[in-house]
Structure formats: structure tokens, C-alpha cells
Design an enzyme around this catalytic site. Structure first.
Site, PDB file in Angstrom:
ATOM      1  N   LYS B  96       0.881  -1.176   0.000  1.00  0.00           N
ATOM      2  CA  LYS B  96       0.000   0.000   0.000  1.00  0.00           C
ATOM      3  C   LYS B  96       0.907   1.211   0.000  1.00  0.00           C
ATOM      4  CE  LYS B  96      -3.032   2.777   2.867  1.00  0.00           C
ATOM      5  NZ  LYS B  96      -3.959   2.863   4.010  1.00  0.00           N
ATOM      6  N   GLY B 185     -10.929   7.658   5.695  1.00  0.00           N
ATOM      7  CA  GLY B 185     -11.947   8.675   5.903  1.00  0.00           C
ATOM      8  C   GLY B 185     -13.306   8.138   6.299  1.00  0.00           C
TER       9      GLY B 185
END
Lengths: 65, 256
Positions: B96, B185
Site C-alpha cells: 500500500k 476517511g
């Protein structure tokens, strides 16, 4: 000679990265290494000579997001 | 179910491993989440510290695919070296990729991200870039070899949900066959369901579960939400309309 290990200056007699890991008790630990921001694979640690002022990073698995 | 670099994962939920109150709570949250992928990191360790070894043993027992990150890296050099160390530690080509460009929002640095993604792809990595929903950035990432994109929903740790619905929908439409993950988020299961309803393949979250009062219950909530979202997406949802349309038949109405 003086070497920076994980941001802290230490005095070391280690001639190689593998010797440094042995010196600080990390010879068999699950860690990965970099010297002066370049990755050094485990298989090459014994051949990687250390020099005065080298910046060594020793990292281990940790929680992440 | 999503396929990342040829590997099918049995869940649309990807879960981070940071910030849990204890290792036991982390393990229970993973069990109830059904997550197929865990994100992990690398951090400094020296002296007699055994934290790395202990964590390694814990995550091995989770029996999930590991996705190491380059969290906190602000330069291409840092990110590439961190990825190389992570590959050796976790024995996976998956990474990632985070190259952070802005301290307050933790917004990705689009220029450094493309450069690092290219370098890592050429070095044999399978890159999961943490990116924004910017179409040009995403096109560049695909051009340099990324086979999955992970746009943010909102800044990391905010729990604000999907801040740019138009942008995320647009990205889905432009890359209909590419695995897409909303990463970061999300604060509530309803937001995860919304991402999957949009056609996203998976969601990646950490804080929403780890910082909940009951992380395991919240993990299961997210698991059910992504299932609900997938059912809805596959069920060809109705089109929204502005005017009311009675659902009960008008024909046969008494007194008329």
C-alpha cells in the site's frame, strides 16, 4: 566508530551490518535493514561494510492502517 | 468478490491493525469483520524490544492476506526503501503505497506517488496506491502499472465519509474494470455501504473500528454494511426522481 542506529548515535566496533546486528542482539530478530536510506537485504548484511557516520535503520513488523 | 493482482479475496472489507486497545480486541475485531486483508507497517526497533516479533505472531494467526504500507513517508526515496524492507519482512510483493504531500490533510503527493509507483512496479511490486480521486493522477498510476486504485473517501482518521461523491462515481465510470477501493476517511458502516453501492470493490478502514467503544461490534457492522452495499449494487437500484410517485395503487381509491 560512530554509527547512527535508528536516529541515535552509538559507538560500534562492527565492521559489517551483520556484525552490528549481532552486537545489539538483533542477529536472529525479525527485522529489515537499510543503510543511508538504501535497503540492504538480509542475505547481503554480512558483506555490507559499515563506515563512520553511516545511518542504519532497523525495522520490525508493526501495526498499520 | 474483489480480485487484486490475480488473487481473489473473500471479503470487501480491508482492515487496519493500528490503534486497538489490546491485541485481543484486535483479533476479535478481525474475527467478526471477516476481513480478508490486513494492513500492516514497519517501524524502528532496536535493543531488547520484542514488539515486532509479538505483533508478527499475532497477525500470522489472523489468517488474512497482508498489505504492508509506507505510511508516513513524504519522499519517493523513503517510500521505496520502506516498501523494500516491508517486502522482506512480510514476504509479499503487495504494497500500500503512501507518499504524503500535505501534513494537515495527509493528502497524497500525486507527483511523488506516480514516481514511486513506477519504481516499485519495475522492481516487481504489486502496488496499491493510496491516492485522491483525481482522474489524471489515477490514469497516470494505471499507466505506470497499478492494477488497483485506492482513492480516499476523506482524510485519514476523520470519519467524514465520502467527501466527493461525484469524483468517486466518475472514477468508477472511467475505470469500469479496474479494482477500486475507498481507502481512508470512513467513520460509519453506512458510508462503507455507500462506497460499495457506487460500485467500488472494497473499502479499507482502521480508525472507525479501532477507536469505536466496541471495536468488534463495529467491525461486524462494517461487514454487514459492505454485504448490503454489494447486494444493492448488484440489484440494479431504482433511479432517483424529483417528484413524488405514489407506491400504493391509485385505481380503486374509495371516495373518489
Amino acid at each position: 566508530m560512530k554509527i547512527i542506529v535508528n536516529g541515535e548515535a552509538i559507538e560500534s566496533a562492527a565492521a559489517t551490518l551483520a556484525a552490528l546486528l549481532a552486537e545489539i542482539g538483533k542477529a536472529d530478530a525479525k527485522v529489515a535493514t537499510a543503510v543511508n536510506e538504501a535497503f540492504v537485504p538480509a542475505a547481503l548484511r554480512a558483506d555490507h561494510a559499515l563506515n563512520e557516520g553511516d545511518r542504519v535503520e532497523i525495522v520490525a513488523p508493526r501495526q498499520g492502517g | 468478490m474483489p480480485v487484486f493482482y490475480g488473487r481473489e479475496i473473500a471479503s470487501r472489507l480491508m482492515l487496519g491493525t493500528a490503534q486497538y486497545p489490546s491485541p485481543a480486541v484486535l483479533a476479535e475485531a478481525f474475527r467478526r469483520s471477516g476481513a480478508g486483508i490486513a494492513t500492516v507497517s514497519v517501524r524502528r526497533e532496536a535493543g531488547g524490544d520484542r514488539a515486532g516479533q509479538d505483533f508478527w505472531e499475532l497477525i500470522r494467526d489472523l489468517d488474512v492476506a497482508l498489505l504492508p504500507n509506507t505510511a508516513g513517508c513524504h519522499s519517493v526515496r523513503e517510500a521505496v526503501t520502506t516498501a523494500q524492507m516491508a517486502r522482506e519482512l512480510f514476504d509479499t510483493n503487495w504494497i500500500k503505497l503512501e507518499v504524503i504531500g500535505h501534513g494537515d490533510t495527509l493528502q497524497p503527493d500525486p507527483f511523488g506517488l506516480v514516481e514511486a509507483a513506477q519504481a516499485l512496479t519495475e522492481d516487481g511490486f504489486e502496488v496499491f496506491p493510496y491516492c485522491t480521486e483525481d482522474l489524471v493522477l489515477c490514469s497516470r498510476l494505471v499507466e505506470v502499472g497499478c492494477q488497483v486504485l485506492m482513492p480516499w473517501g476523506a482524510p485519514i482518521g476523520t470519519g467524514l465519509g465520502l467527501n466527493n461523491l461525484y469524483g468517486l462515481r466518475s472514477l468508477r465510470a472511467h475505470f469500469p474494470d479496474l479494482p477500486l477501493v475507498v481507502d481512508a476517511g470512513l467513520g460509519l458502516p453506512s458510508q462503507a455501504a455507500q462506497a460499495i453501492e457506487l460500485g467500488y470493490d472494497a473499502v479499507l478502514l482502521n480508525t472507525a473500528v479501532a477507536k469505536a467503544g466496541d471495536p468488534a461490534a463495529m467491525a461486524e457492522g462494517f461487514a454487514r454494511a459492505v454485504e448490503a452495499g454489494a447486494l444493492a449494487h448488484g440489484a440494479d437500484p431504482m433511479e432517483p426522481r424529483d417528484m413524488a410517485a405514489p407506491s400504493t395503487p391509485v385505481l380503486g381509491m374509495p371516495f373518489k
